[in-house]
Enzyme design. Sequence first.
Site, PDB file in Angstrom:
ATOM      1  N   HIS A1001       0.852  -1.195   0.000  1.00  0.00           N
ATOM      2  CA  HIS A1001       0.000   0.000   0.000  1.00  0.00           C
ATOM      3  C   HIS A1001       0.880   1.235   0.000  1.00  0.00           C
ATOM      4  O   HIS A1001       1.882   1.306   0.725  1.00  0.00           O
ATOM      5  CB  HIS A1001      -0.912   0.014   1.226  1.00  0.00           C
ATOM      6  N   CYS A1149      -3.627   2.759  -5.580  1.00  0.00           N
ATOM      7  CA  CYS A1149      -3.036   3.717  -4.657  1.00  0.00           C
ATOM      8  C   CYS A1149      -1.621   4.109  -5.068  1.00  0.00           C
ATOM      9  O   CYS A1149      -1.183   5.245  -4.844  1.00  0.00           O
ATOM     10  CB  CYS A1149      -3.042   3.153  -3.234  1.00  0.00           C
TER      11      CYS A1149
END
Length: 1237
Positions: A1001, A1149
């Site tokens: 992430h 992301c």
Amino acid sequence: MEINRAEIRREITRYAGLIEQQTQINITDNDQDILKTLIADYNLRMRRDALLGELARLDELRDISQIKGDEYKLTIPLLPIISTLNQHEFEIIQANIETDFIADNVTFITSFIPADLDLEQTIQHVFFRTTATTPYFRSFNLVIAILDYDEDKGDVKLDVKITITRSNNGVFNYNYTWAGKDYERVSICYNLISYLQQINGPRGRDDEAEMPIYEIVRQNNGSQPSYASGEHLYIVSSHLHVDEIVRDREHRDISVDVTELNLMFPIVRMFDPVDLRDIRIEDVTPGIEFTINMEVSTYLTELSGSHVDTQRTIMNHAEKIVGNYTGQQWNVQSNMLSEVRTQKLEEEDEEARQRGDYTTSTLVQTMAQVSDLFSSTILYRYAEAELDNTVGAFELLRPVMSIPTEYIHDGRIGPITNISASASIVTSSNNGVGEVRNIFKPIGDQTINEAHFANVYSNDEYAIYLRFSYRQAPVQSETVYLQQALPSMRIVSPSSVSTTVSTALIGGNTIRINCPIRPHREDNFVAGGVQIPRQSTAVEIHVQEILIGYRQATTFPIDTEGRLSLELMYGLESRSAVGNTMSPVRFVTVNDGEFFGLTCPIDLTLSTIVDPASYLSDGVILVTTAFEDLRGYAWLATLGGDWPRTYNSSMGAFNIFTGGDINLSTEYGSEMTYTFKVELPINYMFNNMTISSHNVPRVPVLGVTYASIYQDSRTDLEARRFLQTLVFRIHGSWSARVPYPPGNLPTRNTANQHQDIQQVINDSIFQELDRLSDELLDLENRLDHLERQFEMFIQSQESEWWEILLNVVIDISIGYFSTFAGDALKNAQRAITKAVGYTRRVLMTVTKTMRNGTIFTRLLGAKNLSGQALASLETLVESALRSINMKKSRFMRGAEPLYKTNKVAQHIDNTEKMNMMMDFSFANRNNRQNITADTLSKMHTQNAHGTSDTILPAMRVYYRPLGFLDKRVGDALHTGITRPEALKKQLRSDVANVGTRAPSHAFMTYTDVLYEDAGSYIVSKRYLGIGELNKFGRTTSDKNAGIGGVNIKYRVNKITADGKYIIDRLDYTESGYTALDVDRLYSSLFGKQGDGLSTEQKWMDISKGVDAKIISADMVSEEFLSSKYTGQMIDELINSPPQFNYSLVYRNCQDFALDVLRVAQGFSPSNKWDVSTAARMQQRRVISLMDDLMGESETFARSGRASQLLLRQVRESYVKARKRGDLQAVKALQLRFKGFF
């Protein structure tokens, strides 16, 4: 050897202090050796004092940074000697037991490691102190017991016991306990430090440690080794890995004999987290430089004392080392230091000669940068418009029939039907002409959906549309009109040229006329006609909004306001409504494509039933004329011959749909021909209107054309079908700032605007000159203010170079084509010249210890120049050069920057740090190749809890394991596939081709520092990413698609007395949040409401939670940015996030984080870039820039306040001068402020 005995006597008296100064000593030849010893000792002492003086002067060149988090480093090149740890050094590291010197290292491998630490950080605990003599001991035993271990949390608690057996069989025991949290692996090693006389081996190999095993023979007498003997200080070490102990939760004793220790390099490294100090003493083989370093960890600075104390400790240690020098060592060392100082001064002199040229060229270079910015940036222009009773019409499909009628054009045409107000109507019926064909083709209910746009107004700048829905349906009716032909009668106007041929039976007959009417234009341009419904129809028209689309707009307008009123008229029905709000909108039309513009919501519904029998009521009727003079309108009768007769007649008013009666009576029952006249008066339905010539047909939503519906003999040119036309009237005004594509430079726009204004104001030139005079006065005041700002900036070094220089360029651009343009440029040049003068003065402070007269002369004879001033000047110069991708070689002759050629110079001043920051900040790829991990560490950045103490804002991108996976799986994927270290290298060299499908992430932080006042700063730390916490309360996770983030502000106060800083977290209101926002941020971050906690407590937890996320992630990119607008773009994404079109593979992301980084660096985003996100960032960036251009920024706000104060003072001085009759002062003020009085 020639001996000066008197000199020896004086030095013996001074040195030994044994004999009074007047005492005479008899020296004999037998005393020759004693004298030599005394002279050698004296010379050594004098050389040592001189050497320490050289060290002190070198230290003066080193500026002590007062910035929080600065890692203090000082490296002094010294000759290689043997040194030992003394009593003072052991007191620093808190030793507490007097026995043999033994240290144990406990290594904790953790997932909660700050980004600036190595993955495996060794914490070394020294718990034995050395003694005067190091006694021999046979062995020692190490016992490790696992007291507690939580596998889920990673918490561990160890009990360590060490037993030492001395040579006299004495036993000493020592116990202590280690405890730590969130550890994944624990390994323990211990070091035995001893003076060695002989090392035999290797005798074997330790496979686990991958090191050979040596037999150690210790020096028996325990004396300290000397330099001459070639003996050195060594460390013997052994590593015990206890991963299995922790994993299996077992208790295990480990015993190791001295002879099993492994030989390590002779380096002592100690780190005590309690005392927060790290002392490293390195001793390598003779002939290699010996280095003394003392380092203070950045995040532990506040408890370690001032930098001055640290410096003094290092210098004391250096003095002790120098005290052990021999005469030859002193000579070599002195030459080395002299060479370093001379080299440094020469290089500084070479660079200092060119600094004036740097500053002078800054203005032109930055104007070029601003020019490029405007040539690639969306510009917002102010636009306003007004509509005054604008009327138009467009047709709606309806089932209609034609009424055949003719009329003669006479006089003014009506606004809707094109029928003259005084037209003569001629109806005709002969040979079946009055029969009406079935010209209507039934198509059922007609419905236009709510996506229908009707273009009601258009010009070159914008177009206006109505968004409406329309529905109609037939209503059952028993009346069907015109089923049979008209009687054989022709009625003509007496004013027309026609032949009376029709006949009718006489004898008191009553003839009923049912006469349909069809107006007809008697010209060669168009055939017009009136249509009426074939049967009763229910119609409903609902208008939702008025849309204004700008033809050149590239995204949403801003600062919208306005008010519009709308009136609809359909037949005899009318409705009206008012819209009081305007907001940005994007819409797509069928014919004209996509628009960005404004919307004005209006809820307006018009419903009616169109009945052919009663729709027009008495509005259009056929009436008789007044037969006052019947002689001119005599009836003619033919009874076997022509003889005129006059008869009475009556013709009542009748509706064209229902018909009427004409009564004719004669004296004889014979066939006669009659001539009479009728009129068709038109009642105007709409008064006081301006009819629009623009009339756009409706889009054929149903897929049919006019020809497919109206199947009569006429063509599609039949227009003005009144009974099927929707008429509208719009009135109102609006304004907005509309985004236009990149265009010309501001100076060119100003010139074009100036020409336009001149064309308009030709009739009022004197008034315009007065207005221009006021503007020029304001510009002059601004330039004076900016001159003061420029001087203050050079001195304080707290404001941003870009902000001030941009304002200078803007003012010069605005005044470029004005009368006083020359003065404006002159004032700007004067500001630059003064800055250069000041720069030359402060530049010289670094040479305060120079003794070279030639260098002083070349440096313009100044007296002082500090390293701080040199570093600050480097900031100004390099920011201008890097902004246009220029190199110093363009303006300089000579060497490369010092940090690239001489590493020793890095510690003389901060110049090389500024060079590195400028190379790295402006994405100069050629220079960035010189930026390594080691040199980046000198930039004094802090990645975890503090702020960036560089002069530029810092943007950092982080990667961490996916939270929704199992921890072990997520960590393995993150380490093995994402590979943060490799990713960091790739981002430094090739950001455009970095992959975005790593199993991690990504998020980012943006930190900037705003100077508030003396000794105080406001630090803004912004945290941004996909699926992160947000003030809207959306659920967050690594797989969510929404943009989220938070802005946390701190105040940093400097305590100048001891160089410490105090950081206070500001209240949530300072970051622009409400209590409700904090509640939502808390719930989205922690997944719970936090009942029972105050808002302040939640805000503190949010801050700590964000810090925890940052600390637990790997930083893969760190960029220093020069533009102040990046932070405002990030704020826009946090506070008003656009819809992000998330895709796990194509747009995730990582794409978001890297594309925001690219935009901030000034590069083009990738082809995956989300349009709405790009538009929102560009919109905020342009708004901020335009606010600066329009004088609405903080800079101009401060300038405005200063200007207001200045004007008030001038006005008061003027009034006082008038009152006291000081005409000279009055005249001087009038000349200075021409146009103000």
